[in-house]
Enzyme design. Structure first.
Site, PDB file in Angstrom:
ATOM      1  CG  ASP A  49      -1.748   1.244   1.361  1.00 42.06           C
ATOM      2  OD1 ASP A  49      -2.927   1.193   0.972  1.00 42.06           O
ATOM      3  OD2 ASP A  49      -1.240   2.283   1.838  1.00 42.06           O
ATOM      4  CE1 TYR A  54       1.000   7.845   2.512  1.00 43.50           C
ATOM      5  CE2 TYR A  54       1.407   5.580   1.843  1.00 43.50           C
ATOM      6  CZ  TYR A  54       0.643   6.509   2.527  1.00 43.50           C
ATOM      7  OH  TYR A  54      -0.462   6.087   3.217  1.00 43.50           O
ATOM      8  CE  LYS A  79      -3.578   4.873   0.979  1.00 41.50           C
ATOM      9  NZ  LYS A  79      -2.150   4.557   0.918  1.00 41.50           N
ATOM     10  CG  HIS A 112      -4.417   9.967   0.829  1.00 43.09           C
ATOM     11  ND1 HIS A 112      -3.115   9.817   0.415  1.00 43.09           N
ATOM     12  CD2 HIS A 112      -4.428   9.551   2.118  1.00 43.09           C
ATOM     13  CE1 HIS A 112      -2.376   9.338   1.418  1.00 43.09           C
ATOM     14  NE2 HIS A 112      -3.157   9.171   2.456  1.00 43.09           N
TER      15      HIS A 112
END
Length: 276
Positions: A49, A54, A79, A112
């Protein structure tokens, strides 16, 4: 009840999603992301994930490629970030994520955060990508009951997954019950509350009784609540330890004691206050 790391739950569209996976929030792009993904896959994980925000999709993609495991055996989630919400911008953001991951499709793509008013247009984009066969399942993250109710008024396709903060201090009972009633699979991020519960007395006693670590007890508690879980780690021994939760079962008394730790306490933002 899952009995191994490869066990899956069937989402409402028939797609099989692993109960257990690796989260890579705050894992550095490049070698750190690549090596943690490879270590997880080598040790039997099949679900990874990540997310655009990120900033480690490239590293994750290399880890997937170098893992030696066939793409169709893996379940990859990403996401769309807040600033990319909206119909056209989401379509573009999705393509960028795919490119960074070096993949042809995603298994799961999530909104998200709900934010204020763009998530319906964003959802339409996810529906299109799903219909076009570019994503096997679509869902949301950090959606409260009222966000889901609002989304479902206009949605053509119901979200398959809602990934939320979930741990013994935030047991999300109302949301869990609502998602269960709607056939939306709940998934836990920050299941270990960023390490804040590892010295908790109640959890320590339960862990000692089962000859397990506190982390293993919490992750087992997730699964026994029917919640998919994706703990993060960059250390191979911890990646292995986190997944060693299929050889014991928490009693109802254990479950009740852990449930009673709830304080509606978050380590992340409150979705109703993160407006953009």
């Amino acid at each position: 009840m899952p009995t191994s790391l490869k066990d899956t739950v069937k989402l409402h569209n028939g797609v099989e999603m692993p109960w257990f996976g690796l989260g890579v929030f705050k894992v550095e792009n490049g070698n750190e992301a690549t090596e943690s993904v490879k270590a997880a896959i080598k040790n039997g994980y099949r679900s990874i994930d990540t997310a655009a925000i990120y900033k480690n999709e490239e590293g994750v993609g290399i880890g997937i490629k170098e893992s030696g495991v066939a793409r169709e055996e893996l379940f990859i989630t990403s996401k769309v970030w807040n600033e990319d919400q909206g119909y056209e911008t989401t379509l573009a953001a999705f393509e960028k994520s795919l490119e960074r991951l070096q993949l042809d499709y995603l298994d799961l793509y999530l909104i998200h955060w709900p934010g204020k008013d763009k998530y319906k247009d964003t959802w339409r984009a996810l529906e299109k990508l799903y219909k076009d066969g570019k994503i096997r399942a679509i869902g949301v993250s950090n959606f409260q009951v009222h966000h889901l109710e609002e989304l479902l008024k206009d949605a053509e396709i119901k979200p398959m997954v809602n990934q939320v903060e979930f741990h013994p201090r935030l047991t999300q009972k109302e949301l869990r019950d609502y998602c269960k009633g709607q056939g939306i699979q709940l998934e836990a991020w920050s299941p270990l509350m960023q390490g804040q519960l590892l010295d908790n007395e109640v959890l320590t006693q339960i862990a000692e009784k089962h000859n397990k670590s506190v982390a293993q007890v919490i992750l087992r508690w997730d699964l026994q609540h029917g919640v998919v879980t994706i703990p993060k780690s960059i250390k191979e021994h911890r990646i292995i330890e986190n997944a060693d939760i299929f050889d014991f079962e928490l009693s109802q008394e254990d479950m009740d004691k852990i449930d009673a730790l709830n304080k509606d306490e978050r380590v992340g933002p409150n979705p109703d206050e993160l407006l953009f």
